[in-house]
Design an enzyme around this catalytic site. Structure first.
Site, mmCIF file in Angstrom:
data_model
loop_
_atom_site.group_PDB
_atom_site.id
_atom_site.type_symbol
_atom_site.label_atom_id
_atom_site.label_comp_id
_atom_site.label_asym_id
_atom_site.label_seq_id
_atom_site.Cartn_x
_atom_site.Cartn_y
_atom_site.Cartn_z
ATOM 1 N N HIS A 40 59.267 44.355 -19.820
ATOM 2 C CA HIS A 40 58.472 44.730 -20.766
ATOM 3 C C HIS A 40 58.744 43.492 -21.793
ATOM 4 O O HIS A 40 59.748 43.235 -22.247
ATOM 5 C CB HIS A 40 59.030 46.042 -21.229
ATOM 6 N N GLU A 67 55.214 41.681 -18.326
ATOM 7 C CA GLU A 67 54.013 42.489 -19.493
ATOM 8 C C GLU A 67 54.160 41.720 -20.796
ATOM 9 O O GLU A 67 55.343 41.127 -21.225
ATOM 10 C CB GLU A 67 54.741 44.022 -19.687
ATOM 11 N N ASP A 69 51.679 41.385 -24.983
ATOM 12 C CA ASP A 69 50.882 41.745 -25.744
ATOM 13 C C ASP A 69 49.793 40.642 -26.443
ATOM 14 O O ASP A 69 50.389 39.766 -26.710
ATOM 15 C CB ASP A 69 51.271 42.488 -26.695
ATOM 16 N N HIS A 82 53.614 41.639 -29.949
ATOM 17 C CA HIS A 82 53.278 43.031 -30.170
ATOM 18 C C HIS A 82 52.543 43.588 -31.137
ATOM 19 O O HIS A 82 51.820 44.248 -31.417
ATOM 20 C CB HIS A 82 54.626 43.831 -29.706
ATOM 21 N N GLU A 150 48.535 43.227 -21.761
ATOM 22 C CA GLU A 150 47.937 44.550 -22.913
ATOM 23 C C GLU A 150 47.012 43.843 -23.956
ATOM 24 O O GLU A 150 47.627 43.097 -24.729
ATOM 25 C CB GLU A 150 48.999 45.109 -23.416
#
Length: 291
Positions: A40, A67, A69, A82, A150
């Site tokens: 993450h 992962e 952002d 993020h 994301e």
């Protein structure tokens, strides 16, 4: 229905903990793969989130999936961060004290490149920067890793879906190999995911959240995954998701977040999830692989 869904429904019917470890379907003898472990924001328990250092740390731990952002600067550069503001993970308040509320979209890429994105985490990471998306995917590629990307706050950044896909294409991430098993795009926005699917139908997509089961048929037309918070999960919900096929003709998957301890990792593995997103990928990997 695939093996994980069978295992999950069997757990619900039997009311046992037989599937808390990723071994096999005890009733039917069907092998169940351990869930995929996804770092993450990189290995963010050990290095500052969404930095190249966090990618490097995940690689050092032997973790394949990363992962991140993506948001957009004032001058249209995609950066990996993020929050929609820069306060929590950079020294923006010191460098630009008169620019409150320090929103990402109010700063140019050159201004953001001046910020220290590592000192807040620890002195060893002083001088780490907020990477551009190009820099980030380049580092992921360098380590031969895979990317769960994301799109954050798409309502703030009209056209970010097309722009993200363009960067991925320019960096070689929309070729057959990457699209087949090295790239997933996720978002909390169903409309954003629908746009990604319409623009690049081959790209695998994941809808963040825990939608009602009654809404799953609609989402299954453009989403390959339903990716909920672990606290919202149950065996029956995972089995219900698995019962639907996504746009590429395969059962919908479930990647859950954010699991950071061994007991919870084993619990959600027992639910039948396909992936676990975690700040501590080494802890979760050891738990679900029975180490």
């Amino acid at each position: 229905m695939h093996a994980r869904a069978v295992a999950a429904m069997a757990t619900a019917l039997l009311g046992t903990a037989a599937f808390l470890l990723p071994t096999s379907d005890a009733g039917a003898g069907i092998a169940v793969e351990p869930p995929t472990v996804i770092a993450h924001r990189g290995a963010s328990a050990y290095a500052p989130e969404n930095t190249l250092a966090a990618v490097d740390k995940a690689a050092e731990l032997g973790v394949d999936w990363i992962e991140n952002d993506v948001q957009r600067t004032r001058d249209g550069e995609l950066v990996v961060i993020h929050d929609d503001n820069l306060k929590r993970t950079t020294d923006v308040e010191e460098v630009f004290p008169d620019r409150a509320p320090w929103k990402v979209r109010d700063f140019t890429a050159a201004e953001i490149a001046l910020l220290d994105a590592g000192s807040w985490f620890g002195p060893a990471y002083a001088g780490a920067r907020v990477p551009t998306l190009e820099q980030y995917v380049g580092r992921v590629e360098h380590h031969h890793q895979k990317l769960l990307l994301e799109i954050k706050n798409p309502d703030l950044y009209p056209g970010i879906e097309q722009q993200t896909l363009k960067v991925l294409d320019n960096e070689g991430w929309l070729d057959r190999q990457h699209v087949a098993d090295r790239l997933i795009v996720q978002s909390f926005s169903a409309e954003s995911l629908r746009t990604v699917h319409d623009l690049e139908p081959g790209v695998k997509t994941g809808l963040l959240g825990t939608p009602d089961v009654s809404d799953l048929p609609g989402y299954a037309t453009f989403a390959d995954q339903i990716n909920p918070s672990y606290g919202s999960l149950s065996t029956s919900y995972v089995a219900a998701v698995h019962a639907f096929s996504g746009p590429h003709g395969r059962p919908l998957e479930v990647f859950t977040w954010t699991v950071n301890d061994a007991d919870t990792a084993r619990l959600v593995t027992g639910y039948g999830v396909d992936g676990i997103i975690t700040n501590k990928p080494d802890v979760v990997r050891d738990a679900v692989h029975g180490v």
